[in-house]
Enzyme design. Structure first.
Site, PDB file in Angstrom:
ATOM      1  N   ASN A 227       0.858  -1.189   0.000  1.00  0.00           N
ATOM      2  CA  ASN A 227       0.000   0.000   0.000  1.00  0.00           C
ATOM      3  C   ASN A 227       0.895   1.241   0.000  1.00  0.00           C
ATOM      4  O   ASN A 227       1.534   1.541   1.004  1.00  0.00           O
ATOM      5  CB  ASN A 227      -0.896  -0.019   1.254  1.00  0.00           C
ATOM      6  CG  ASN A 227      -1.667   1.276   1.421  1.00  0.00           C
ATOM      7  OD1 ASN A 227      -1.831   2.043   0.476  1.00  0.00           O
ATOM      8  ND2 ASN A 227      -2.148   1.532   2.633  1.00  0.00           N
TER       9      ASN A 227
ATOM     10  N   LYS B 149       0.026   4.269  -0.106  1.00  0.00           N
ATOM     11  CA  LYS B 149      -0.620   5.438   0.504  1.00  0.00           C
ATOM     12  C   LYS B 149      -0.463   6.651  -0.427  1.00  0.00           C
ATOM     13  O   LYS B 149      -0.427   6.482  -1.632  1.00  0.00           O
ATOM     14  CB  LYS B 149      -0.036   5.726   1.885  1.00  0.00           C
ATOM     15  CG  LYS B 149       0.000   4.498   2.781  1.00  0.00           C
ATOM     16  CD  LYS B 149       0.279   4.872   4.193  1.00  0.00           C
ATOM     17  CE  LYS B 149       0.506   3.615   5.004  1.00  0.00           C
ATOM     18  NZ  LYS B 149       0.210   3.783   6.393  1.00  0.00           N
TER      19      LYS B 149
ATOM     20  N   HIS C 202      -9.542   1.012   5.139  1.00  0.00           N
ATOM     21  CA  HIS C 202      -8.220   1.213   5.760  1.00  0.00           C
ATOM     22  C   HIS C 202      -8.413   2.136   6.965  1.00  0.00           C
ATOM     23  O   HIS C 202      -9.256   3.050   6.928  1.00  0.00           O
ATOM     24  CB  HIS C 202      -7.247   1.834   4.750  1.00  0.00           C
ATOM     25  CG  HIS C 202      -5.830   1.828   5.236  1.00  0.00           C
ATOM     26  ND1 HIS C 202      -5.358   2.779   6.105  1.00  0.00           N
ATOM     27  CD2 HIS C 202      -4.798   0.983   5.002  1.00  0.00           C
ATOM     28  CE1 HIS C 202      -4.076   2.519   6.379  1.00  0.00           C
ATOM     29  NE2 HIS C 202      -3.719   1.434   5.714  1.00  0.00           N
TER      30      HIS C 202
ATOM     31  N   GLU D 294      -6.876   4.604   7.935  1.00  0.00           N
ATOM     32  CA  GLU D 294      -6.736   6.040   7.641  1.00  0.00           C
ATOM     33  C   GLU D 294      -8.019   6.592   7.007  1.00  0.00           C
ATOM     34  O   GLU D 294      -8.324   7.773   7.159  1.00  0.00           O
ATOM     35  CB  GLU D 294      -5.497   6.262   6.752  1.00  0.00           C
ATOM     36  CG  GLU D 294      -4.219   6.071   7.579  1.00  0.00           C
ATOM     37  CD  GLU D 294      -3.020   5.551   6.811  1.00  0.00           C
ATOM     38  OE1 GLU D 294      -2.997   5.645   5.571  1.00  0.00           O
ATOM     39  OE2 GLU D 294      -2.097   5.035   7.477  1.00  0.00           O
TER      40      GLU D 294
ATOM     41  N   GLU E 281      -5.206  -5.133  10.537  1.00  0.00           N
ATOM     42  CA  GLU E 281      -4.214  -4.071  10.718  1.00  0.00           C
ATOM     43  C   GLU E 281      -4.468  -3.369  12.053  1.00  0.00           C
ATOM     44  O   GLU E 281      -5.309  -2.454  12.117  1.00  0.00           O
ATOM     45  CB  GLU E 281      -4.318  -3.055   9.590  1.00  0.00           C
ATOM     46  CG  GLU E 281      -4.030  -3.616   8.225  1.00  0.00           C
ATOM     47  CD  GLU E 281      -3.397  -2.579   7.311  1.00  0.00           C
ATOM     48  OE1 GLU E 281      -2.305  -2.846   6.808  1.00  0.00           O
ATOM     49  OE2 GLU E 281      -3.982  -1.504   7.122  1.00  0.00           O
TER      50      GLU E 281
ATOM     51  N   GLY F  45       2.429   2.279  10.534  1.00  0.00           N
ATOM     52  CA  GLY F  45       3.336   3.418  10.344  1.00  0.00           C
ATOM     53  C   GLY F  45       4.023   3.871  11.624  1.00  0.00           C
ATOM     54  O   GLY F  45       4.631   4.933  11.662  1.00  0.00           O
TER      55      GLY F  45
ATOM     56  N   SER G 175       3.524  -2.121  10.181  1.00  0.00           N
ATOM     57  CA  SER G 175       4.988  -2.096  10.306  1.00  0.00           C
ATOM     58  C   SER G 175       5.625  -3.450  10.008  1.00  0.00           C
ATOM     59  O   SER G 175       6.555  -3.876  10.682  1.00  0.00           O
ATOM     60  CB  SER G 175       5.402  -1.597  11.699  1.00  0.00           C
ATOM     61  OG  SER G 175       4.930  -0.272  11.898  1.00  0.00           O
TER      62      SER G 175
HETATM   63  C1  PEP Z   1      -0.623   0.186   5.800  1.00  0.00           C
HETATM   64  O1  PEP Z   1      -0.534   1.283   5.260  1.00  0.00           O
HETATM   65  O2  PEP Z   1      -1.626  -0.492   5.597  1.00  0.00           O
HETATM   66  C2  PEP Z   1       0.466  -0.256   6.670  1.00  0.00           C
HETATM   67  C3  PEP Z   1       0.388  -1.427   7.241  1.00  0.00           C
HETATM   68  O3  PEP Z   1       1.518   0.608   6.809  1.00  0.00           O
HETATM   69  P1  PEP Z   1       2.951   0.296   7.504  1.00  0.00           P
HETATM   70  O4  PEP Z   1       3.452  -1.012   6.940  1.00  0.00           O
HETATM   71  O5  PEP Z   1       3.814   1.443   7.130  1.00  0.00           O
HETATM   72  O6  PEP Z   1       2.709   0.185   8.968  1.00  0.00           O
END
Ligand code: PEP
Length: 248
Positions: A9, A11, A93, A95, A165, A171, A210
Site C-alpha cells: 500500500n 498510501k 483502511h 486512515e 491491521e 506506520g 509495520s
Molecule cells: C498500511 O498502510 O496499511 C500499513 C500497514 O503501513 P505500515 O506497513 O507502514 O505500517
C-alpha cells in the site's frame, strides 16, 4: 493450501518516476509462489496497469466510491477502476476510518460496489491502542468483519480478502507480535467458519502494521497469517522483495 499474498500500500506517496523505477525492479524478479499486488494512488493506476499487464504483479486501488456513478465530485467508482485493469481495491483502511469517518456500513456498501464491478475487496479491520488496552480488540474486529459476513452472499464472500491491521501498529514501527497477530487472525477465521467452514479454510487473512524484512518471516509463518499488507516498506523495492521472499 492458501497461496500467500504480499501487497504494497503506497498510501499518498509516489510519482510517475517512482512507478517506473519501483515496478521495473519488481518485474525484474522471477515469479515465486506468493502473489504480489501493489496499491498505488489513483493518478498512477493507469501507468501501473499498463506496465504490469500480463505480469505476475496485480494492481489494486486504495479505495472506491460507495456510489455507482453520478454527481459525486472527486469520487472514483469501482467500475472506473475495473475499466483501467485494476483487480483489487483496499476498503476500510484505518486512515479512511480515522480521517474520513468511514463506517462499517460504508465499507460494506463499497465492498458491494467492488464485487459488482468484479474487483476483489481487501477489507481492513483493526483496533486502536485505546481499544486494545480496554480489552476490546475481539469485539472491534469481529464487529467490523460481521458487517460483511451478515450481508454478503457466500459467493461474494469467497472473493473477499481480509487484512488485520492493528491501528497502533500502522506506520508507527510497532508491530503486533506473531502470537498477538495469530490470535486475532484465528478469531476472525473462526467467525468465518460459523458462516461456512470451506470459506474459512480458503479465505486470505493478511497482517498489516509495520511489517518489515526483519519481522516478516516470523509473522508469515503463523498458521492463519496468509500474507502481508505493507505500507512504508513497500516503497523500497529491496525491502518489499525481502518480505516477498519471507512469504515463500
Ligand atoms: C498500511 O498502510 O496499511 C500499513 C500497514 O503501513 P505500515 O506497513 O507502514 O505500517
Amino acid at each position: 493450501m492458501r497461496q500467500k499474498l504480499v501487497a504494497g500500500n503506497w498510501k499518498m506517496h509516489g510519482s510517475q518516476r517512482l512507478v517506473t523505477d519501483l515496478l521495473n525492479k519488481l518485474l525484474n524478479q522471477q515469479p515465486l509462489s506468493a502473489k504480489v499486488l501493489v496499491f498505488p494512488p489513483y493518478p498512477y493506476l493507469s501507468q501501473a496497469t499498463k506496465l504490469l499487464a500480463g505480469s505476475f504483479i496485480g494492481v489494486g486501488a486504495q479505495d472506491c466510491s460507495q456510489a455507482e456513478e453520478g454527481a459525486y465530485t472527486s469520487e472514483v467508482s469501482a467500475a472506473m477502476l475495473a475499466d483501467l485493469g485494476v483487480s483489487h481495491v483496499l476498503l476500510g483502511h484505518s486512515e479512511r476510518r480515522q480521517y474520513h469517518a468511514e463506517t462499517d456500513t460504508q465499507v460494506l456498501e463499497k465492498a458491494k460496489r467492488a464485487l459488482a464491478a468484479n474487483l476483489i475487496p481487501v477489507v481492513c479491520v483493526g483496533e486502536t491502542l485505546a481499544e486494545r488496552e480496554a480489552g476490546a480488540t475481539a469485539e472491534v474486529v469481529l464487529r467490523q468483519l460481521t458487517t460483511l459476513l451478515d450481508d454478503l452472499s457466500l459467493d461474494e464472500l469467497k472473493k473477499v480478502v481480509v487484512a488485520y491491521e492493528p491501528v497502533w501498529a500502522i506506520g508507527t514501527g510497532l508491530t503486533a507480535t506473531p502470537e498477538q497477530a495469530q490470535e486475532v487472525h484465528a478469531l476472525l477465521r473462526a467467525a468465518v467458519a460459523k458462516v461456512d467452514k470451506d470459506l474459512a479454510a480458503s479465505m486470505l487473512f493478511l497482517y498489516g502494521g509495520s511489517m518489515k524484512p526483519d519481522n516478516a518471516a516470523s509473522l508469515l509463518e503463523m498458521p492463519d497469517i496468509d500474507g502481508g499488507l505493507i505500507g512504508g516498506a513497500s516503497l523500497d523495492a529491496d525491502q518489499f522483495l525481502a518480505i516477498r521472499k519471507a512469504a515463500e
